[in-house]
Design a protein around this motif. Structure first.
Motif, short mmCIF file in Angstrom:
data_model
loop_
_atom_site.label_atom_id
_atom_site.label_comp_id
_atom_site.label_asym_id
_atom_site.label_seq_id
_atom_site.Cartn_x
_atom_site.Cartn_y
_atom_site.Cartn_z
N THR A 185 2.53 4.67 -0.96
CA THR A 185 2.26 5.80 -1.83
C THR A 185 3.56 6.55 -2.14
O THR A 185 3.60 7.38 -3.04
N GLY B 203 0.81 -1.22 0.00
CA GLY B 203 0.00 0.00 0.00
C GLY B 203 0.84 1.27 0.00
O GLY B 203 0.36 2.33 0.39
N THR C 107 2.47 6.71 -7.44
CA THR C 107 2.12 7.51 -8.61
C THR C 107 3.35 8.03 -9.33
O THR C 107 3.27 8.47 -10.47
N ASN D 247 0.86 -0.39 -10.20
CA ASN D 247 0.93 0.87 -9.49
C ASN D 247 0.18 1.90 -10.34
O ASN D 247 -0.53 1.53 -11.27
N TYR D 248 0.33 3.16 -10.02
CA TYR D 248 -0.35 4.22 -10.77
C TYR D 248 0.67 5.13 -11.45
O TYR D 248 0.45 6.33 -11.56
N SER E 129 2.28 -3.90 -7.09
CA SER E 129 1.02 -3.88 -6.33
C SER E 129 1.03 -2.92 -5.15
O SER E 129 0.67 -3.29 -4.03
N ASN E 130 1.44 -1.71 -5.40
CA ASN E 130 1.37 -0.64 -4.40
C ASN E 130 0.48 0.47 -4.94
O ASN E 130 -0.32 0.24 -5.84
N ARG E 131 0.62 1.66 -4.40
CA ARG E 131 -0.19 2.80 -4.84
C ARG E 131 0.71 3.96 -5.28
O ARG E 131 0.35 5.11 -5.13
#
Length: 70
Positions: free
Chosen positions: A15, A13, A38, A58-59, A34-36
């Protein structure tokens, strides 16, 4: 902690990357799947021994130019 390592930070998780990640400058593998995230900071270039960087699920929309020096 400046020894060769495979660092597995997948599915946490995140960021942003942890500040102490830069202590592992001899890391050869970094799994950030598989994290968040950016973006990746330009400091990723400090991990000059990296041969494998995993960032899927991820993003991220861009990657820092410093990756090309690795």
């Amino acid at each position: 902690p400046d020894e060769a390592a495979a660092i597995d930070l997948r599915n946490r998780g995140l960021t942003q990357l942890p500040d102490d990640l830069w202590d592992f400058q001899r890391a050869v593998s970094l799994n950030l799947n598989s994290n968040r995230l950016t973006d990746l900071p330009a400091d990723i270039g400090y991990l000059s021994a990296l041969t494998t960087l995993r960032v899927s699920q991820n993003y991220l929309t861009t990657l820092p130019g410093e990756l090309s020096a690795l």
